[in-house]
Design an enzyme around this catalytic site. Structure first.
Site, PDB file in Angstrom:
ATOM      1  N   LYS A  22       1.079  -1.120  -0.008  1.00  0.00           N
ATOM      2  CA  LYS A  22      -0.051   0.027  -0.111  1.00  0.00           C
ATOM      3  C   LYS A  22       0.850   1.143   0.043  1.00  0.00           C
ATOM      4  O   LYS A  22       0.717   2.035  -0.768  1.00  0.00           O
ATOM      5  CB  LYS A  22      -0.936  -0.033   1.168  1.00  0.00           C
ATOM      6  CG  LYS A  22      -1.535   1.230   1.741  1.00  0.00           C
ATOM      7  CD  LYS A  22      -2.327   1.246   2.614  1.00  0.00           C
ATOM      8  CE  LYS A  22      -1.627   1.526   4.071  1.00  0.00           C
ATOM      9  NZ  LYS A  22      -1.350   3.004   4.372  1.00  0.00           N
ATOM     10  N   ASN A  23       1.978   1.241   0.931  1.00  0.00           N
ATOM     11  CA  ASN A  23       2.683   2.434   0.757  1.00  0.00           C
ATOM     12  C   ASN A  23       3.629   2.706  -0.242  1.00  0.00           C
ATOM     13  O   ASN A  23       4.195   3.883  -0.099  1.00  0.00           O
ATOM     14  CB  ASN A  23       3.489   2.555   2.360  1.00  0.00           C
ATOM     15  CG  ASN A  23       2.490   2.531   3.741  1.00  0.00           C
ATOM     16  OD1 ASN A  23       1.503   2.748   3.306  1.00  0.00           O
ATOM     17  ND2 ASN A  23       3.062   2.448   4.800  1.00  0.00           N
ATOM     18  N   ARG A  92      -5.360  10.252   4.911  1.00  0.00           N
ATOM     19  CA  ARG A  92      -4.223  11.007   5.492  1.00  0.00           C
ATOM     20  C   ARG A  92      -3.262  11.560   4.514  1.00  0.00           C
ATOM     21  O   ARG A  92      -2.630  12.405   4.325  1.00  0.00           O
ATOM     22  CB  ARG A  92      -4.089  10.960   6.928  1.00  0.00           C
ATOM     23  CG  ARG A  92      -5.423  11.215   7.522  1.00  0.00           C
ATOM     24  CD  ARG A  92      -5.117  11.557   9.137  1.00  0.00           C
ATOM     25  NE  ARG A  92      -6.590  11.792   9.661  1.00  0.00           N
ATOM     26  CZ  ARG A  92      -7.683  10.833   9.937  1.00  0.00           C
ATOM     27  NH1 ARG A  92      -7.110   9.639  10.023  1.00  0.00           N
ATOM     28  NH2 ARG A  92      -8.393  11.085  10.431  1.00  0.00           N
ATOM     29  N   CYS A 116      -5.628  12.957  14.234  1.00  0.00           N
ATOM     30  CA  CYS A 116      -6.037  11.655  13.783  1.00  0.00           C
ATOM     31  C   CYS A 116      -5.806  10.581  14.579  1.00  0.00           C
ATOM     32  O   CYS A 116      -5.311  10.702  15.638  1.00  0.00           O
ATOM     33  CB  CYS A 116      -5.574  11.285  12.358  1.00  0.00           C
ATOM     34  SG  CYS A 116      -3.937  10.996  12.605  1.00  0.00           S
ATOM     35  N   ARG A 121      -0.797  14.593  13.071  1.00  0.00           N
ATOM     36  CA  ARG A 121       0.207  14.495  11.666  1.00  0.00           C
ATOM     37  C   ARG A 121       0.364  15.554  11.225  1.00  0.00           C
ATOM     38  O   ARG A 121      -0.079  16.096  10.066  1.00  0.00           O
ATOM     39  CB  ARG A 121      -0.717  13.400  10.803  1.00  0.00           C
ATOM     40  CG  ARG A 121      -0.075  12.013  11.286  1.00  0.00           C
ATOM     41  CD  ARG A 121      -0.820  10.906  10.365  1.00  0.00           C
ATOM     42  NE  ARG A 121       0.070  10.154   9.771  1.00  0.00           N
ATOM     43  CZ  ARG A 121      -0.121   8.870   9.254  1.00  0.00           C
ATOM     44  NH1 ARG A 121      -1.471   8.257   9.396  1.00  0.00           N
ATOM     45  NH2 ARG A 121       0.702   8.220   8.488  1.00  0.00           N
ATOM     46  N   PRO A 122       1.687  16.285  11.639  1.00  0.00           N
ATOM     47  CA  PRO A 122       1.974  17.708  10.787  1.00  0.00           C
ATOM     48  C   PRO A 122       2.501  17.321   9.516  1.00  0.00           C
ATOM     49  O   PRO A 122       2.968  16.209   9.288  1.00  0.00           O
ATOM     50  CB  PRO A 122       3.068  18.195  11.923  1.00  0.00           C
ATOM     51  CG  PRO A 122       3.723  16.865  12.664  1.00  0.00           C
ATOM     52  CD  PRO A 122       2.437  15.989  12.824  1.00  0.00           C
ATOM     53  N   ILE A 123       2.592  18.119   8.579  1.00  0.00           N
ATOM     54  CA  ILE A 123       2.979  18.179   7.564  1.00  0.00           C
ATOM     55  C   ILE A 123       4.092  19.468   7.381  1.00  0.00           C
ATOM     56  O   ILE A 123       4.111  20.042   6.237  1.00  0.00           O
ATOM     57  CB  ILE A 123       1.978  18.415   6.235  1.00  0.00           C
ATOM     58  CG1 ILE A 123       1.074  19.491   6.460  1.00  0.00           C
ATOM     59  CG2 ILE A 123       1.286  17.281   6.258  1.00  0.00           C
ATOM     60  CD1 ILE A 123      -0.035  19.695   5.392  1.00  0.00           C
ATOM     61  N   ASP A 124       4.504  19.987   8.634  1.00  0.00           N
ATOM     62  CA  ASP A 124       5.417  21.323   8.417  1.00  0.00           C
ATOM     63  C   ASP A 124       6.788  20.903   7.563  1.00  0.00           C
ATOM     64  O   ASP A 124       7.263  21.865   6.828  1.00  0.00           O
ATOM     65  CB  ASP A 124       5.856  21.656   9.784  1.00  0.00           C
ATOM     66  CG  ASP A 124       6.569  20.510  10.622  1.00  0.00           C
ATOM     67  OD1 ASP A 124       5.965  19.409  10.409  1.00  0.00           O
ATOM     68  OD2 ASP A 124       7.535  20.638  11.491  1.00  0.00           O
ATOM     69  N   LEU A 125       7.275  19.361   7.467  1.00  0.00           N
ATOM     70  CA  LEU A 125       8.389  19.284   6.820  1.00  0.00           C
ATOM     71  C   LEU A 125       8.261  19.251   5.436  1.00  0.00           C
ATOM     72  O   LEU A 125       9.064  19.743   4.492  1.00  0.00           O
ATOM     73  CB  LEU A 125       8.848  17.728   7.257  1.00  0.00           C
ATOM     74  CG  LEU A 125       9.604  17.956   8.568  1.00  0.00           C
ATOM     75  CD1 LEU A 125       9.992  16.358   9.077  1.00  0.00           C
ATOM     76  CD2 LEU A 125      10.464  18.677   8.968  1.00  0.00           C
ATOM     77  N   ASP A 306       4.760   0.490  12.154  1.00  0.00           N
ATOM     78  CA  ASP A 306       3.425  -0.326  11.639  1.00  0.00           C
ATOM     79  C   ASP A 306       3.515  -1.633  12.045  1.00  0.00           C
ATOM     80  O   ASP A 306       2.182  -2.280  12.076  1.00  0.00           O
ATOM     81  CB  ASP A 306       3.373  -0.186  10.004  1.00  0.00           C
ATOM     82  CG  ASP A 306       2.948   1.272   9.520  1.00  0.00           C
ATOM     83  OD1 ASP A 306       2.865   2.123  10.386  1.00  0.00           O
ATOM     84  OD2 ASP A 306       3.114   1.367   8.237  1.00  0.00           O
ATOM     85  N   ILE A 328       7.665   6.905  16.966  1.00  0.00           N
ATOM     86  CA  ILE A 328       7.537   7.749  15.729  1.00  0.00           C
ATOM     87  C   ILE A 328       6.295   8.517  15.798  1.00  0.00           C
ATOM     88  O   ILE A 328       6.273   9.403  15.580  1.00  0.00           O
ATOM     89  CB  ILE A 328       7.248   6.557  14.410  1.00  0.00           C
ATOM     90  CG1 ILE A 328       8.562   5.675  14.312  1.00  0.00           C
ATOM     91  CG2 ILE A 328       7.129   7.222  13.251  1.00  0.00           C
ATOM     92  CD1 ILE A 328       9.996   6.224  13.970  1.00  0.00           C
ATOM     93  N   ARG A 398      -8.261  -0.715   4.619  1.00  0.00           N
ATOM     94  CA  ARG A 398      -7.461   0.367   3.861  1.00  0.00           C
ATOM     95  C   ARG A 398      -5.911  -0.450   3.773  1.00  0.00           C
ATOM     96  O   ARG A 398      -5.415   0.168   2.705  1.00  0.00           O
ATOM     97  CB  ARG A 398      -7.214   1.470   4.828  1.00  0.00           C
ATOM     98  CG  ARG A 398      -8.467   2.334   5.263  1.00  0.00           C
ATOM     99  CD  ARG A 398      -7.997   3.380   5.982  1.00  0.00           C
ATOM    100  NE  ARG A 398      -6.808   4.001   5.767  1.00  0.00           N
ATOM    101  CZ  ARG A 398      -5.633   4.143   6.293  1.00  0.00           C
ATOM    102  NH1 ARG A 398      -5.880   4.013   7.859  1.00  0.00           N
ATOM    103  NH2 ARG A 398      -4.442   4.638   6.136  1.00  0.00           N
TER     104      ARG A 398
END
Ligand code: UD1
Length: 417
Positions: A22-23, A92, A116, A121-125, A306, A328, A398
């Site tokens: 999936k990933n 997400r 979530c 789950r930041p997306i700053d990077l 995971d 993580i 999922r």
């Protein structure tokens, strides 16, 4: 509401073939937006996250066909640059489309993926890196309006953490950027190498994927290509824990054993025999598992976050005390409360979970609150005496293709009702 009904304590036997990752599939689908021709992705898993990625591509104007494990994407007609909020919320990781949309259409409008199941789950990077590459980002009321007035340009990006998604977004954005992009402290997961192999087959110039420093030399255009998605190492790890907790012998095939190297020492510590083949692993579990001294989740090649939940499920019936440290994600112990319902003995203190192995679990009604946590409940249910009912199956769907059918074929008493 559908649920899984599991009558536990049956042994498993035989072979389970692992579906595509999936990933890997999701970033590959996003990256196909950059291509000047048709992309054929083989070994795509039948998962709801892949359905969502197809919906996003179609919304953007791509033609997408799917038959069995093949997804054929023709991005030539892509023209929309927004992702509707409902699709951002469904998955997400749809943030992975940002670099591709901005590269292809010089503008992207999408909403924040939101807080979530695993904690914030930041997306700053992602955003800071794209800004360095020339993207102007306006954040307003949870909406991101991105444009790139002077075109994407290469940059040196030093990630403060080797984020998988940010590394993927930068690689994708760097392919058609002007000049060279260097990513220091890049994520090293096998899915990063799969993405870069796909893009290189389309004509990109990416070097160093799998290492901490990745270099992307911008090219003028990409073609389409045919690509086989790598096997899902987390699905493989989940089936290995299912074999271990039921004291079974199981051949887990269509895997890349090297990708499972971080998991194998833990399985061996539990007392499982491991036989390695070219593309398969046989797990031979003892009657009672040993404890695991400590599992610390880390970026690859460390132990994957995971796999923490399914491995914890396995350790609930081990002989002794096992310790988990989740490094993580902030809030990745939601499965613990449900494992307690099944009779497990687990204490959580911040990032640490202490599991005192019990002799047996007993069936109960439990609810999945996230994908891997749901898998942990299935694994525990396979070993629990009596009946376990698992709710919240949309989480499982999922990430696991036909999990109940596969387990039933291996001898488990499990069905979806
Ligand atoms: C990917 C995987 C997910 C896996 C995770 C870690 C996909 C689709 N999902 O998620 O299954 O659990 O890697 O192996 O591939 N972070 C920031 N700022 C950012 C980005 C990340 O602080 O901009 C933090 C996150 O909050 C988290 C850590 O970095 O604590 C790791 O996240 P990341 O590697 O980005 O995970 P994802 O790519 O979201």
């Amino acid at each position: 509401m559908s649920k899984l009904l599991i009558h536990g304590t049956r042994k498993l036997e035989g072979e389970v073939q692992i579906h595509g990752a999936k990933n890997s599939t999701l970033p590959l689908m996003a990256a196909s937006l950059l291509c000047g021709g048709e992309c054929v992705l083989h070994n795509c898993p039948a998962l709801s996250d892949v359905d969502t990625a197809i919906k996003i591509l179609r919304h953007l104007g791509c033609k997408v066909e799917r038959s069995a494990g093949d997804v054929v994407i023709n991005p030539i007609s892509a023209g929309s640059y927004d992702i509707p909020d409902c699709l951002m919320r469904e998955m997400r990781s749809s943030i992975i489309f940002l670099g591709a949309i901005i590269s292809r259409l010089q503008r992207a409008v999408l909403s924040f993926p939101g807080g979530c199941e695993l904690g914030p789950r930041p997306i700053d990077l992602h955003l800071a890196s794209l800004r360095k590459m020339g993207v102007v980002i306006n954040e307003d009321h949870g909406c991101l309006d991105c444009s790139v007035p002077e075109g994407l340009k290469g940059a040196v990006i030093n990630l403060s953490f080797p984020s998988v998604g940010a590394t993927e977004n930068i690689i994708i954005a760097g392919c058609l950027a002007k000049g060279k992009t260097v990513i220091n402290n890049a994520a090293r997961e096998p899915e990063i190498s799969d993405l870069s192999n796909f893009l290189n087959a389309c004509g990109a110039k990416i070097h160093g994927a799998g290492n901490s420093t990745i270099c992307v030399e911008g090219v003028a255009r990409l073609t389409g290509c045919e690509h086989h998605v790598i096997p899902d190492r987390i699905a493989a790890a989940t089936y290995m824990t299912a074999a271990a907790i039921t004291g079974s012998t199981l051949l887990v095939s269509r895997v890349v054993p090297e990708h499972l190297a971080p998991i194998l020492p833990v399985m061996e510590e539990c007392g499982c025999g491991i036989d390695l083949y070219d593309n398969a692993i046989r797990v031979v579990a003892p009657a009672r598992l040993n404890r695991i001294k400590s599992v610390r989740t880390m970026p690859y090649p460390g132990f994957p976050t995971d796999a923490q939940a399914p491995v914890m499920a396995m350790s609930t019936v081990a002989d002794g005390t096992s310790i988990f440290v989740e490094n993580i994600f902030e809030s990745r112990y939601k499965h613990v409360g449900e494992l307690l319902r099944l009779g497990a003995n687990i204490k959580v203190e911040g990032r640490v979970a202490v599991v005192e192995g019990v002799k047996r679990l007993s069936g109960a009604a439990v609810e999945a609150s996230d994908l891997r946590g749901g898998a942990a409940l299935v694994v525990a249910g396979l070993a629990a005496q009596g009946t376990t009912e698992v709710y919240g199956l949309h989480h499982l769907d999922r990430g696991y293709e036909c999990i109940e059918k596969n387990l039933a074929r291996l001898g488990a008493d499990i069905k979806r009702v």
